[in-house]
Each structure stands twice: as structure tokens, then as C-alpha cells.
Scaffold this active site. Structure first.
Site, PDB file in Angstrom:
ATOM      1  N   HIS A 101      35.186  22.455 -59.181  1.00 44.91           N
ATOM      2  CA  HIS A 101      34.573  20.935 -59.273  1.00 44.91           C
ATOM      3  C   HIS A 101      33.216  21.089 -58.970  1.00 44.91           C
ATOM      4  O   HIS A 101      32.570  20.107 -59.299  1.00 44.91           O
ATOM      5  CB  HIS A 101      35.299  19.939 -58.580  1.00 44.91           C
ATOM      6  CG  HIS A 101      35.352  20.053 -57.026  1.00 44.91           C
ATOM      7  ND1 HIS A 101      35.724  18.945 -55.897  1.00 44.91           N
ATOM      8  CD2 HIS A 101      34.563  20.841 -56.358  1.00 44.91           C
ATOM      9  CE1 HIS A 101      35.309  19.376 -54.765  1.00 44.91           C
ATOM     10  NE2 HIS A 101      34.756  20.321 -55.026  1.00 44.91           N
ATOM     11  N   MET A 112      30.402  35.390 -57.121  1.00 43.19           N
ATOM     12  CA  MET A 112      31.554  35.186 -57.895  1.00 43.19           C
ATOM     13  C   MET A 112      31.382  35.313 -59.307  1.00 43.19           C
ATOM     14  O   MET A 112      32.088  35.120 -60.181  1.00 43.19           O
ATOM     15  CB  MET A 112      32.347  33.909 -57.617  1.00 43.19           C
ATOM     16  CG  MET A 112      31.487  32.661 -57.899  1.00 43.19           C
ATOM     17  SD  MET A 112      32.258  30.953 -57.116  1.00 43.19           S
ATOM     18  CE  MET A 112      31.321  29.867 -57.462  1.00 43.19           C
ATOM     19  N   GLY A 153      34.496  32.007 -52.384  1.00 41.36           N
ATOM     20  CA  GLY A 153      33.846  30.715 -51.637  1.00 41.36           C
ATOM     21  C   GLY A 153      34.619  30.512 -50.477  1.00 41.36           C
ATOM     22  O   GLY A 153      34.406  29.225 -50.308  1.00 41.36           O
TER      23      GLY A 153
END
Length: 367
Positions: free
Chosen positions: A270, A253, A208
């Protein structure tokens, strides 16, 4: 408010209580004032002047209309009261009706919004209409079935943030610019304070990683590390093809992660609930070698609850945790991190290294 309470509580306590209520009701005005200051380039202009400027200086640099000087003063007074600037009497232009001259100076907090490493690009994202308007649906979210929408954002807009960004180039740029600013600042701080976590690595995957801002910081400090940036196709499609030390790979991912000595997850977990975090960590585990061969996952994220005695820190943690609800994400205490680390098949022998209060580096290892 009852008449009995009015009689029992001192006027000063009532005033403080009323100020607390007003602070909650009008808290958004602080955000809008800060956005306005950043949009006008006020912090950067003051930075170029050595960190201090009169109201006249600020009005000139920000191209404020002469008829709006009084309104500019109100903006600067609010941001000074709330800790972004300080204000003192001094010499120069910008006198008020009484003849006094105000000199505004950058505080340490405001210096996070100036210079080569600053968080000002995060402002347009955090107070963007799609993000802000999501919270108008908070009551409906709390009353809805879990399957009705995957996030508060989706409930409000009918699609996820990532789906909207995929079709809205302006929003996509705002999100990416925010991620770049966040990555550059915190990676610089981490390398200064905890740079040993990257020593000895020959390869690393930044999951990411967007346009590679964090990776560039790492490669600059550790040029022997071969880095791969993994992100979704619509993100990678807008980046360069890479160079000898950095390559970009379009992928998901949740499906697979390119092999490397270590995987970096910076402010990724998160964004997701526990089950999704476990899946991501399991893909990470498949990508790295055994622990005795140097395999590890480096998580950069918040670990809440470390400083319960500091109201400002606790308020930041709980506000950030509430904010993450807009994409159905969450901030986690150590006990919550331990649970997902264990459920993903990693050793309980992890390391948590605080960098700035709750902002921490977590190293986890395969069993």
C-alpha cells in the site's frame, strides 16, 4: 448558506450539519489530544490502576501542574466524548466545582494503546510534523504534473520520507518504532486466527521487515521456520546480526529478494503505486518455488469495500486511503488487488482471508 435554506431546514438538521462542518474543521484537535494523552502516559497509567482513575489520579500519574487541572479535565472530556475513555460519577478525588467526582475508564479502543501489544508508538509517527505538514501541499499536489514530485511528502519537503529518515535518526526511530508496534499486534492476531498460513513452511523472507518484529512473532509460534528479514541498509544497519532462526539481509526489494518457500509483504504494497507493486511481486515470484512445491506470497494489507454499510469502517478506509497519498501509496479493493496480482504473473486463484474487517491476509501463488 442561504436564507431560503435556513427557512426550509429544521433547526435540528442545521445544528447537525454545523456540527459536521465543525468536526471536519477541528478534527486535528482530536489527534493532538490523543497525542498529548499518550505523551503524558495517561492510558498506561490508567491501565496500571486496573483501567480506571479519577482526575486526581491521572493528574498525579501524569505530573500535571495543579494549576492545569481544569485543562486536563477538558482533555479527558474530549477523549471521553470521542470514545477513547468513558466517564462516570464515582468516589474519590478529582471533584469538579459542583462536588461531583468523575471516574475515567479505558474503552476497548483505548486498550489498543496499552500493554505489551499496543499501537501507541504509532502516534508520534502519524502526527509527526513532517507527515502532517505534507498535507498543507495537497492543493499544489492535485494541480501539479505527475512528474513534478513522486509523492506529496516530496513535494512538501524536497525529498522522500525514506531519504529524510536516512539522514534524520529521530525520524528514522519514530518510523521504525511505529512499524514494530503495528507488526507485533497484527501478527499476533493473525497467528491466533489464521496461523495455518505459516504451517508447513521451512523458510520465509519478510520483505521490508525492519528490525524483525513480525519475524520474531512468527518464529516464536513456528520455531522450525528459518526467517530472513530484508530491508534497506540504513534500517538493517541498526539491527542485531540475527540468530539461528532469523537473519538480516540489507538489500532492495526492487532488485532481488532472497530465496525462500514464502515471501511476506506486510503493509508494504500500500506504500506503492500499481506499477511498483507489480515489480515487487515479480521479484517475489523469482524468489519462491513453484506452487506445487509450496511457493507462495503472503500479503498482509487492507482490502477495502467489504463492509459498505458501516459508516465507521468506511470512514476508516477512506481516511486511510487519503492518508497514504502522502507517500503516493493507496489502499485497494479486491478488484484492484486482482489486477496487480495478475499483471505480476500470479494465478487468479488467490485467497483473501479477512482478519479484522478490511485488514486481511492475501495468499497468492505462482501460475
Amino acid at each position: 448558506m442561504t436564507l431560503r435554506l435556513l427557512a426550509e431546514v429544521s433547526p435540528q438538521d442545521l445544528l447537525v450539519a454545523l456540527a459536521e462542518v465543525q468536526g471536519h474543521l477541528l478534527g486535528y484537535v482530536k489527534s493532538m489530544a490523543l497525542k498529548c494523552a499518550v505523551d503524558l502516559g495517561i492510558p498506561e497509567a490508567m491501565h496500571r490502576r486496573g483501567g480506571a482513575a479519577t482526575l486526581t489520579d491521572i493528574a498525579t500519574d501524569a505530573a500535571v501542574h495543579p494549576a492545569r487541572i481544569a485543562d486536563l479535565r477538558r482533555l479527558m472530556e474530549l477523549l471521553s466524548t470521542t470514545g477513547m475513555f468513558t466517564v462516570t460519577d464515582g468516589e474519590g478525588g478529582g471533584a469538579d466545582d459542583s462536588g461531583a467526582v468523575s471516574v475515567y475508564k479505558l474503552t476497548t479502543a483505548c486498550r489498543f494503546l496499552v500493554g505489551s501489544l499496543n499501537l501507541s508508538p504509532m502516534v508520534p509517527f502519524l502526527v509527526s510534523p513532517p507527515v502532517l505538514s505534507s498535507f498543507f501541499s495537497l492543493g499544489d499536489w492535485l494541480k501539479s504534473e505527475p512528474a513534478a514530485a513522486r509523492s506529496l511528502f516530496e513535494l512538501a519537503h524536497g525529498c522522500s520520507q525514506w531519504e529524510m529518515a536516512n539522514s534524520d535518526s529521530t525520524l528514522n526511530k519514530i518510523i521504525n518504532d511505529s512499524m514494530v508496534a503495528d507488526s507485533k499486534l497484527f501478527l499476533e492476531v493473525i497467528i491466533l486466527d489464521k496461523g495455518r498460513i505459516f504451517r508447513g513452511l521451512s523458510s520465509l523472507v519478510d520483505v521490508g521487515g525492519g528490525h524483525g518484529a513480525a519475524t520474531q512473532v512468527i518464529v516464536k509460534a513456528f520455531p522450525r521456520i528459518k526467517c530472513t528479514v530484508l530491508d534497506l541498509p540504513h534500517v538493517i544497519g541498526q539491527t542485531v546480526t540475527g540468530d539461528g532462526n532469523v537473519q538480516f539481509v540489507a538489500g532492495d526489494m526492487f532488485e532481488s529478494i532472497p530465496p525462500a518457500n514464502a515471501v511476506l509483504l506486510k503493509n508494504i504494497l500500500h506504500d506503492w503505486g500499481d506499477e511498483d507493486c507489480v515489480k515487487i511481486l515479480q521479484r517475489c515470484k523469482e524468489a519462491i518455488p513453484a506452487r506445487n512445491a509450496g511457493g507462495k506470497v503472503i500479503i498482509i494489507d487492507m482490502v477495502t469495500g467489504s463492509d459498505k454499510g458501516n459508516r465507521k469502517i468506511s470512514e476508516m478506509e477512506t481516511t486511510q486511503n487519503m492518508f497514504m497519498m502522502y507517500i503516493n501509496g493507496m489502499e485497494r479493493a479486491e478488484s484492484e488487488w486482482k489486477k496487480i496480482i495478475s499483471n505480476a504473473g500470479f494465478s487468479d486463484d488467490y485467497k483473501i482471508m479477512p482478519v479484522l474487517g478490511p485488514f486481511s491476509v492475501i495468499e497468492i501463488y505462482p501460475k
